[in-house]
Scaffold this active site. Structure first.
Site, PDB file in Angstrom:
ATOM      1  N   CYS A 257      -5.308 -15.598  13.890  1.00 49.43           N
ATOM      2  CA  CYS A 257      -4.935 -14.581  15.078  1.00 49.43           C
ATOM      3  C   CYS A 257      -6.324 -14.542  16.145  1.00 49.43           C
ATOM      4  CB  CYS A 257      -5.500 -13.162  13.954  1.00 49.43           C
ATOM      5  SG  CYS A 257      -5.644 -11.666  14.738  1.00 49.43           S
TER       6      CYS A 257
ATOM      7  N   CYS B 286      -2.143  -7.967  16.225  1.00 44.40           N
ATOM      8  CA  CYS B 286      -2.195  -8.150  15.656  1.00 44.40           C
ATOM      9  C   CYS B 286      -1.088  -8.806  14.464  1.00 44.40           C
ATOM     10  CB  CYS B 286      -3.184  -6.978  14.397  1.00 44.40           C
ATOM     11  SG  CYS B 286      -3.091  -6.982  12.533  1.00 44.40           S
TER      12      CYS B 286
ATOM     13  N   GLN C 150       2.430   1.405  -1.484  1.00 43.59           N
ATOM     14  CA  GLN C 150       1.767  -0.097  -1.734  1.00 43.59           C
ATOM     15  C   GLN C 150       1.823  -0.672  -0.430  1.00 43.59           C
ATOM     16  OE1 GLN C 150       0.734  -1.783  -4.255  1.00 43.59           O
ATOM     17  NE2 GLN C 150       0.753  -0.393  -5.852  1.00 43.59           N
TER      18      GLN C 150
ATOM     19  N   PHE D 109      -1.095   7.361 -13.889  1.00 42.72           N
ATOM     20  CA  PHE D 109      -0.451   7.174 -12.254  1.00 42.72           C
ATOM     21  C   PHE D 109       0.206   7.266 -11.687  1.00 42.72           C
ATOM     22  CE2 PHE D 109      -4.826   6.185 -14.954  1.00 42.72           C
ATOM     23  CZ  PHE D 109      -5.820   7.479 -14.597  1.00 42.72           C
TER      24      PHE D 109
ATOM     25  N   GLU E 288       0.514  12.154 -13.149  1.00 42.46           N
ATOM     26  CA  GLU E 288      -0.249  11.976 -12.004  1.00 42.46           C
ATOM     27  C   GLU E 288      -1.184  13.322 -11.532  1.00 42.46           C
ATOM     28  OE1 GLU E 288      -1.812  11.297  -8.191  1.00 42.46           O
ATOM     29  OE2 GLU E 288      -0.285   9.697  -9.047  1.00 42.46           O
TER      30      GLU E 288
ATOM     31  N   CYS F  38      -5.794  -3.049  -9.154  1.00 43.42           N
ATOM     32  CA  CYS F  38      -6.043  -3.555  -8.171  1.00 43.42           C
ATOM     33  C   CYS F  38      -8.190  -3.636  -8.204  1.00 43.42           C
ATOM     34  CB  CYS F  38      -6.342  -2.459  -6.732  1.00 43.42           C
ATOM     35  SG  CYS F  38      -6.880  -0.610  -6.859  1.00 43.42           S
TER      36      CYS F  38
END
Length: 408
Positions: free
Chosen positions: A57, A140, A240, A267, A287, A361
């Protein structure tokens, strides 16, 4: 003085003895440069690694968005798997670690751009590495082309709503109906601003434009598809990062809980896992954000062929589901934020739910929570590493836990 880089840190910097952090260096490289505060910000690479590649890039030097673009794909993939293995080993855990499933270039469907109004005009892009400077990123190669096409409207909003001292943050998401944009950080909007912003949305063909979650105009519902099931998330909602990453996580989760008749999705967000799983099982989606659950519920009501999906708005950090509430489920999906879900995991361990699909994550908090389950008699069958944040140090995973009274 020259230094040899021995390993990478969790943010992707090289680390030499000291420790000295070396920006954008790889293990095995010999470097030199000025050390300030235990860091070499602009190292000279004396002996490059065989894994070093030319960043593909043109914005790489000025943009801080991709920390590992100087490493080969094989190197980065191996490093991310090792990050997971190292986190597990720190808790004394051994398990099969697979992957990673890496998302392709130009596939990020959501991004947060920063905007500043300068004397020369507005600039919108990503922050420079470790700096407040905003770098424009036309071309990008990380994000979907549709997101790049949204930069002009972000610039126009920055020009109208920005200040010389402040910064605007744009949460830009590609949807089936076009771009969904929510922004914050500009000055307070008045009636004239709302009219002007609606006109900008029209001129740039946005699906929806909102300010801090308040919808200015929705020209088309910005629909997302979770394995073919349509949902319109609220403004700025979590999604996501790539469709490929979502699909990889969904496959891993489905593989763990397949055959279950009653599933709890903890969640649950706006239904990434709950809605596809409802094709096979009754689902309770829990949630903390009622707006996300409302989107999930609407998606379920408009879908065909799904079993019952119940929703419950509940802060699982303060009020985790208790063992007696969990005992009626055949399987649980849990996908907490980066902090993990220690209290909820402890309740799962006590409940002995037969199968648990854990999505994370943060390998460190995942390993901490995994140790609780293993200590309570669960087996960690496998971990699937998913890399949907290509060229970054970010690592995601999906894991399969089985209560020991359940055969493999």
């Amino acid at each position: 003085m020259s230094l040899r880089v021995t390993r990478l840190g969790h943010l992707g910097d090289g680390i030499a003895d000291g420790p000295v952090f070396v920006a954008r260096a790889l293990p095995g490289e010999v470097v030199e440069g000025e050390i300030e505060g235990g860091r070499i910000a602009r190292p000279k690479i004396l002996t490059p690694s065989a894994d070093r590649v030319a960043a593909p890039c043109r914005h790489y030097k000025g943009c801080g968005g991709c920390a590992l673009m100087h490493g080969s794909d094989d190197f980065v993939a191996g490093w991310k798997v090792d990050v997971v293995r190292t986190a597990l080993a720190a808790q004394g855990i051994e398990a099969e670690v697979r992957g990673p499933a890496t998302s392709p270039p130009a596939s990020r469907r959501r991004a947060t751009f920063s905007g500043r109004r300068l004397k020369s005009g507005p600039v919108v892009g990503f922050h420079g590495r470790g700096a407040d400077t905003v770098t424009a990123v036309p071309g990008c190669i990380l994000v979907e082309p549709a997101l790049l096409a949204a930069l002009p409207v972000c610039e126009a909003i920055t020009q109208r709503m920005g200040s010389r001292k402040g910064e605007i943050r744009f949460r830009v998401t590609a949807s089936e109906a076009g771009i969904d944009t929510d922004f914050e950080g500009g000055r307070a909007t008045d009636g004239a601003d709302r009219v002007a912003l609606a006109a900008l949305a029209e001129a740039h063909d946005l699906a929806r434009l909102s300010v801090e979650g308040e919808v200015i105009v929705e020209r088309r519902p910005p629909r997302q598809s979770f394995d073919g099931i349509g949902v319109v998330p609220p403004p700025g909602a979590f999604l996501q990062a790539t469709a490929a990453g979502e699909a990889a996580l969904r496959r891993a989760v489905t593989d763990v809980v397949g055959g279950a008749r009653r599933i709890a999705d903890l969640f649950a967000g706006c239904g990434t896992f709950a809605l596809p799983l409802a094709r096979q099982a009754e689902v309770l989606a829990v949630e903390g954000d009622p707006a996300l659950l409302a989107a999930l519920d609407t998606g379920w009501r408009h879908a065909k062929g799904l079993k019952a999906v119940r929703t419950e708005a509940r802060d699982l950090f303060r009020r985790p589901l208790l063992p007696d509430e969990l005992s009626r489920f055949d399987a649980v999906v849990i996908d907490p934020p980066r902090a993990g879900a220690e209290a909820q995991t402890a309740a799962l361990a006590e409940a002995q739910v037969p199968r648990i699909a854990a999505v994370s994550c943060n390998p460190v908090t995942f390993a901490r929570d995994a140790a609780l389950l293993i200590g309570a008699g669960y087996t960690l069958d496998r971990v699937e590493v998913v890399d949907q944040f290509r060229w970054s140090p970010h690592v995601e995973l999906a894991a399969a836990f089985r209560a020991n009274h359940i055969p493999a």
